[in-house]
Design an enzyme around this catalytic site. Sequence first.
Site, short mmCIF file in Angstrom:
data_model
loop_
_atom_site.label_atom_id
_atom_site.label_comp_id
_atom_site.label_asym_id
_atom_site.label_seq_id
_atom_site.Cartn_x
_atom_site.Cartn_y
_atom_site.Cartn_z
N ASP A 179 3.03 -118.17 21.45
CA ASP A 179 3.33 -117.79 22.90
C ASP A 179 2.77 -117.39 23.79
OD1 ASP A 179 3.70 -113.65 21.78
OD2 ASP A 179 3.90 -114.04 23.88
N TYR B 121 19.79 -109.61 30.75
CA TYR B 121 19.66 -109.55 29.86
C TYR B 121 20.36 -109.17 29.06
CZ TYR B 121 17.00 -107.90 25.53
OH TYR B 121 16.24 -107.89 24.17
N VAL C 20 11.36 -96.65 24.69
CA VAL C 20 11.15 -95.12 24.82
C VAL C 20 10.39 -94.23 24.31
CG1 VAL C 20 13.96 -94.57 23.80
CG2 VAL C 20 13.05 -93.05 25.59
C1 UD1 Z 1 16.31 -102.03 23.83
C2 UD1 Z 1 15.47 -102.87 24.73
C3 UD1 Z 1 15.85 -104.30 24.42
C4 UD1 Z 1 17.19 -104.61 22.80
C5 UD1 Z 1 18.17 -102.77 23.60
C6 UD1 Z 1 19.08 -103.45 22.36
C7 UD1 Z 1 13.77 -102.10 24.53
C8 UD1 Z 1 12.46 -102.14 26.31
N1 UD1 Z 1 14.34 -102.35 25.10
O1 UD1 Z 1 16.87 -101.51 25.29
O2 UD1 Z 1 14.81 -104.85 23.75
O3 UD1 Z 1 17.56 -105.11 23.62
O4 UD1 Z 1 17.37 -102.20 23.61
O5 UD1 Z 1 20.33 -102.22 22.84
O6 UD1 Z 1 12.99 -101.91 23.90
N2 UD1 Z 1 15.14 -93.88 28.68
C9 UD1 Z 1 14.18 -92.69 29.37
N3 UD1 Z 1 12.69 -92.33 29.97
C10 UD1 Z 1 11.56 -93.22 29.64
C11 UD1 Z 1 12.34 -94.69 29.25
C12 UD1 Z 1 13.74 -94.79 28.12
O7 UD1 Z 1 14.96 -91.50 29.12
O8 UD1 Z 1 10.61 -93.28 30.17
C13 UD1 Z 1 15.83 -93.89 28.49
C14 UD1 Z 1 16.76 -94.81 29.40
O9 UD1 Z 1 16.97 -94.50 30.66
C15 UD1 Z 1 17.98 -95.49 28.08
C16 UD1 Z 1 16.93 -94.94 26.85
O10 UD1 Z 1 15.89 -94.15 26.74
O11 UD1 Z 1 18.55 -94.42 28.01
C17 UD1 Z 1 16.54 -96.48 25.56
O12 UD1 Z 1 15.78 -96.79 26.51
P1 UD1 Z 1 14.82 -98.04 26.41
O13 UD1 Z 1 13.88 -97.82 25.31
O14 UD1 Z 1 14.53 -98.72 27.87
O15 UD1 Z 1 16.43 -99.09 25.42
P2 UD1 Z 1 17.22 -100.21 25.79
O16 UD1 Z 1 17.38 -99.81 27.55
O17 UD1 Z 1 18.51 -99.51 25.05
#
Ligand code: UD1
Length: 311
Positions: A34, A151, A195
Amino acid sequence: MGKNILITGAAGFIGSHLVKEMLHFSEDTVYALDDMSGGCLENIEEFSETFSDRFIFQKIDICDYERLYAFIAENAITHIYHLAAIVSVQESMADPLRTGRVNLQGTLNLLEAARQAGAKRVVFSSSAAIYGDEKSMPKNENSPEKPVSPYGYEKMMAERYLKLYSSTYGVETVALRYFNVYGPGQRADSEYSGVISIFDTMLRQGKTPTIYGDGTQYRDFVYVQDVVKANIAAMNTDDISGEVICIGTGRKTTVNDIFATIAKKYGHTQPPKYEPARKGDVYGSLCDNGKMRKLLGLQELVNFEQGVMKI
Ligand code: UD1
């Protein structure tokens, strides 16, 4: 006799769960690397003591081809789980040069080092981000690939390299296209975190999380231990070289649902904050996991409500 395996991204969220499983339930010697850019030493330091005879960790960046190759060749590694990556869609939007170097060039480095060192199989952590905002649901391995973030592009191109290395160079490769992975040990300390880990941490502390967009956007959340099982099955199943396999549950959960479930877990009664949707965000993501069930034999999956309680 166990195998000599390598886990890249071993100090990360999924990597450290995989290290633990391999040490407890196999006889393999686990070589782990890592660069510590996203991983946490606490995730793995206990293993250096409890499994000192068959857990070997080195801080190596997959962008450093020479050190990567030397680690694989000198330790006669035959089986590689490649999880090292910058995992944030948002971070790739902000710094595509950096994520391109790690997620794409780093994967090419790994494949080439594997080929030069004579390794047998590479199991790669890919992503449903490859599909982008293409509307057909659920997604299977043949769904159109239309990434909307660097990504997603990096993972798509890395998968192409995997196919090439299996067809042209004879390195066995399997790509696992994860949907959204969650579980204990996922970092919550950056705006780029997943999230569920953000919401769980904030609501545990009585803070109010932010939902980007109207919260109706949805994902397919797969529990980390099921992803570990998929990796091990992908490594040990014959005749699947060159395959891409989607890893998800087939069940959709909206961001509003996540908030409600975790708020209930902690008895939080305040509503969430809402802010505009993030750039590069996809609206929906849902997995058709038929191929996973058939080829990898994963049947019983942890459901969302159970999984959230284990965090
Ligand atoms: C995630 C993964 C990514 C993976 C992908 C597969 C993470 C950080 N990213 O991306 O590695 O390849 O899934 O589909 O695990 N949100 C909120 N509030 C917050 C944070 C996020 O509303 O505080 C929303 C975001 O806008 C999004 C959803 O939650 O609509 C999911 O976001 P996130 O957990 O960052 O994941 P992905 O972008 O789907």
